[in-house]
Scaffold this motif. Sequence first.
Motif, mmCIF file in Angstrom:
data_model
loop_
_atom_site.group_PDB
_atom_site.id
_atom_site.type_symbol
_atom_site.label_atom_id
_atom_site.label_comp_id
_atom_site.label_asym_id
_atom_site.label_seq_id
_atom_site.Cartn_x
_atom_site.Cartn_y
_atom_site.Cartn_z
ATOM 1 N N SER A 31 0.833 -1.209 0.000
ATOM 2 C CA SER A 31 0.000 0.000 0.000
ATOM 3 C C SER A 31 0.866 1.257 0.000
ATOM 4 O O SER A 31 0.499 2.267 -0.593
ATOM 5 N N GLU A 47 1.977 1.698 -3.606
ATOM 6 C CA GLU A 47 0.831 2.164 -4.391
ATOM 7 C C GLU A 47 0.609 3.656 -4.138
ATOM 8 O O GLU A 47 0.402 4.440 -5.074
ATOM 9 N N TRP A 48 0.633 4.065 -2.873
ATOM 10 C CA TRP A 48 0.467 5.480 -2.530
ATOM 11 C C TRP A 48 1.567 6.321 -3.177
ATOM 12 O O TRP A 48 1.304 7.375 -3.747
#
Length: 193
Positions: A106, A109-110
């Motif tokens: 995550s 992805e961020w």
Amino acid sequence: MAGNRDIDRIRDSIGHDGPSEKAPTDRKPPKEEFGSSLREKRENEPTADRVYRVALALYEPTRVSDIAERAACSKNGARTHLDRLVELGVLTKASENPDRYERNESYFEWRRRHELAQLSDRERRDRIAALLRRHAEFNELFGADTPDEVDPLALPTDDVEARWLALTKWESVRREVRKLRSISRDVPDEGVV
């Protein structure tokens, strides 16, 4: 479905900006041995940088001892930097006793979305247009709307790796379009991907 004449196009689609681009042929090999210069460069890197470089490739829980070996440092040195990367959100601690670490997907992805958000609206529109052209080329090459519709084992080439890489690249193009669209304010949703 791709025919025999498309085999070279499948191979060409790997590692380039698009299926229709050819790899440069005027490059010459480096004069020095690649492995030795890379090894010297890594040995001179600070431990934190070496641990970070290894951390980027931790797709499954990995023991500190294995990470330390890959980063050419002590277990305590690796652990210090791994814990800092956990605090920053780059890694997660998958287990204790023994300590195992893995990438925090995550976070990556961020980070990618943040990088894309820094592009101007014009740059995002241009990038989406270029990616949609690449998608159309893959679509034509494989005779399918999505990579999921293609059976890589049914393609007429013995180069299984080339098939998988081309389909993976196609999926990456589609994923990048979705990310760009999700952060774009005024980009029309043309060319479904």
